[in-house]
Design an enzyme around this catalytic site. Structure first.
Site, PDB file in Angstrom:
ATOM      1  N   GLY A   3      36.701  36.373  31.960  1.00  0.00           N
ATOM      2  CA  GLY A   3      35.313  36.632  32.311  1.00  0.00           C
ATOM      3  C   GLY A   3      34.559  36.194  30.608  1.00  0.00           C
ATOM      4  O   GLY A   3      33.661  36.704  30.529  1.00  0.00           O
ATOM      5  N   GLY A  15      30.849  35.487  30.836  1.00  0.00           N
ATOM      6  CA  GLY A  15      30.165  36.554  31.339  1.00  0.00           C
ATOM      7  C   GLY A  15      29.316  37.257  30.328  1.00  0.00           C
ATOM      8  O   GLY A  15      29.286  36.674  29.041  1.00  0.00           O
ATOM      9  N   GLN A  16      28.696  38.313  30.550  1.00  0.00           N
ATOM     10  CA  GLN A  16      27.795  39.137  29.378  1.00  0.00           C
ATOM     11  C   GLN A  16      28.637  39.342  28.123  1.00  0.00           C
ATOM     12  O   GLN A  16      27.895  39.101  27.222  1.00  0.00           O
ATOM     13  CB  GLN A  16      26.979  40.340  30.269  1.00  0.00           C
ATOM     14  N   ASP A  45      41.348  31.775  37.679  1.00  0.00           N
ATOM     15  CA  ASP A  45      41.035  32.815  38.610  1.00  0.00           C
ATOM     16  C   ASP A  45      41.987  33.958  38.716  1.00  0.00           C
ATOM     17  O   ASP A  45      43.222  33.889  39.065  1.00  0.00           O
ATOM     18  CB  ASP A  45      40.873  32.087  40.215  1.00  0.00           C
ATOM     19  N   ILE A  46      41.420  35.284  38.384  1.00  0.00           N
ATOM     20  CA  ILE A  46      42.363  36.009  37.880  1.00  0.00           C
ATOM     21  C   ILE A  46      42.998  36.881  39.275  1.00  0.00           C
ATOM     22  O   ILE A  46      44.054  37.356  39.137  1.00  0.00           O
ATOM     23  CB  ILE A  46      41.831  37.288  37.037  1.00  0.00           C
ATOM     24  N   TYR A  60      32.749  49.575  43.157  1.00  0.00           N
ATOM     25  CA  TYR A  60      33.097  49.140  41.919  1.00  0.00           C
ATOM     26  C   TYR A  60      33.780  50.652  40.978  1.00  0.00           C
ATOM     27  O   TYR A  60      34.415  50.315  40.296  1.00  0.00           O
ATOM     28  CB  TYR A  60      31.629  48.818  40.951  1.00  0.00           C
ATOM     29  N   LYS A 100      37.097  51.020  38.981  1.00  0.00           N
ATOM     30  CA  LYS A 100      37.240  51.502  37.556  1.00  0.00           C
ATOM     31  C   LYS A 100      38.159  52.498  37.436  1.00  0.00           C
ATOM     32  O   LYS A 100      39.140  52.709  36.647  1.00  0.00           O
ATOM     33  CB  LYS A 100      35.797  51.642  37.035  1.00  0.00           C
ATOM     34  N   ILE A 132      25.036  47.950  29.399  1.00  0.00           N
ATOM     35  CA  ILE A 132      25.252  47.055  27.923  1.00  0.00           C
ATOM     36  C   ILE A 132      23.975  46.160  27.811  1.00  0.00           C
ATOM     37  O   ILE A 132      23.675  45.261  28.839  1.00  0.00           O
ATOM     38  CB  ILE A 132      26.507  46.287  27.992  1.00  0.00           C
TER      39      ILE A 132
HETATM   40  N1  SER Z   1      26.668  47.843  33.666  1.00  0.00           N
HETATM   41  C1  SER Z   1      27.546  48.192  35.112  1.00  0.00           C
HETATM   42  C2  SER Z   1      26.652  48.012  36.247  1.00  0.00           C
HETATM   43  O1  SER Z   1      25.637  48.439  36.304  1.00  0.00           O
HETATM   44  C3  SER Z   1      28.178  49.405  34.808  1.00  0.00           C
HETATM   45  O2  SER Z   1      29.231  49.404  34.108  1.00  0.00           O
HETATM   46  O3  SER Z   1      27.591  47.845  37.266  1.00  0.00           O
END
Ligand code: SER
Length: 325
Positions: A13, A16-17, A58-59, A148, A152, A178
């Site tokens: 990743g 990514g951000q 690709d994981i 999600y 997690k 973040i």
């Molecule tokens: N920034 C993430 C989201 O909004 C939360 O971990 O999905």
């Protein structure tokens, strides 16, 4: 600190951000050639491409990870590849596949290759509506209502299982939202706290997809990266937790963020039009108790709402003036 036992690092990743900025800092710290950046599809920036090795993997396809692990002699993985909360609600099966099966591939390969350490991020999304929302404790109810969040919580449990059962040194934190000035987040619920800055600079207006009084825990990217690396370099004998550290630095409402930006961009206008992401935001904590991270590995954030806002606006203004926004 145990910096010297991580010699060849793989970042998934990396486009990514978080991955894009984390990779650059890891390269500075461990040597450009020792940090392999990987992505699945998105083209990496010139900065990422010109500063060290890059490969497409690709994981969810185990053999693609295995190949780079062998080719580069990888001993440490930062698994930053993930589907975030909003996209996860639109495509729950994809979210499961990437976040669970992908992570499982990473852990299995790390175990088989007897790797030094693996970082697997968790999130405030691990919590749910039954969790106390203010100063959320380290040990608490974990009943998320998003796919999600489900991935997690499972990831935290799996990471701790690998530590105990296979002696694989897996570590992770529950990131808040973040905020960053280099790479936009993709498909999360906390994305508004980043988009608002870009739009304040570009168009002086923004339509926010959560209500004005929505409070969520947030963190500025320099603190996010510092926390991530500090945990990875912490002495394992001091750690009582492994894959699930609460991590906090600031909490504010969307309206307070608007007001703070207005202090620097007086003509900025923000509207609030909540969509399906409001329900997700409402199921997450407003503030987090991160005393375990502070005690076990010395976590201490630097930025607050005021200093983060100032720095974000400065950085984005510079990019805007260069024609880069
Ligand atoms: N920034 C993430 C989201 O909004 C939360 O971990 O999905």
């Amino acid at each position: 600190m145990s910096k010297n036992d991580m010699k060849k690092i793989l970042v998934t990743g990396a486009v990514g951000q978080i991955g894009s900025e984390l990779t650059m800092i890891l390269r500075k710290r461990y040597g450009n050639e020792n940090v392999l950046a990987t992505g699945r599809k998105t083209k990496p920036s010139e900065t990422l491409l010109n500063s060290g090795p890059f490969e497409y993997i690709d994981i969810t396809k185990r053999e693609t990870i295995e190949k780079v692990v062998k080719d580069y002699g990888i001993d440490t993985i930062y698994n930053m590849a993930a589907i975030l909360s909003a996209v996860g609600e639109e495509k729950p099966l994809v979210c499961w596949n990437v976040n669970i099966n992908g992570m499982y591939n990473i852990l299995e390969i790390a175990r088989e290759h007897e790797m030094t350490r693996v970082f697997v991020p968790s999130s405030i999304a691990a919590f749910g509506p039954e969790t106390p929302r203010k100063n959320t404790p380290q040990e608490t109810v974990l009943k998320p209502k998003t796919m999600y969040g489900v991935t997690k919580v499972s990831g935290e449990l799996l990471g701790d299982y690998y530590f105990k059962r296979f002696n694989l040194d897996v570590r992770g934190v529950r990131y808040p939202g973040i905020i960053s000035s280099e790479t936009l987040p993709g498909g999360g619920t906390t994305d508004y706290a980043v988009e608002i800055f870009y739009e304040a600079i570009r168009n002086k207006k923004y339509t926010c997809f959560v209500k004005r009084d929505t409070i969520l825990p947030m963190m500025y990217m320099p603190d996010c990266i510092k926390g991530t690396i500090n945990l990875m370099e912490a002495d394992v004998s001091k750690l009582k937790h492994h894959s699930d550290f609460n991590l906090a630095s600031m909490s504010f409402s969307a309206g307070e963020l608007e007001e703070e930006i207005k202090k620097h961009v007086p003509e900025f206008k923000c509207e609030f039009k909540p969509d399906f992401r409001q329900d997700i935001a409402d199921s997450w904590p407003q503030s987090i108790d991160d005393s375990a991270a502070r005690k076990e590995w010395g976590w201490k954030p630097k930025y607050n709402l005021q200093t983060m806002t100032l720095d974000m606006l400065e950085k984005l203004n510079r990019r805007y003036e260069k024609g880069d926004l």
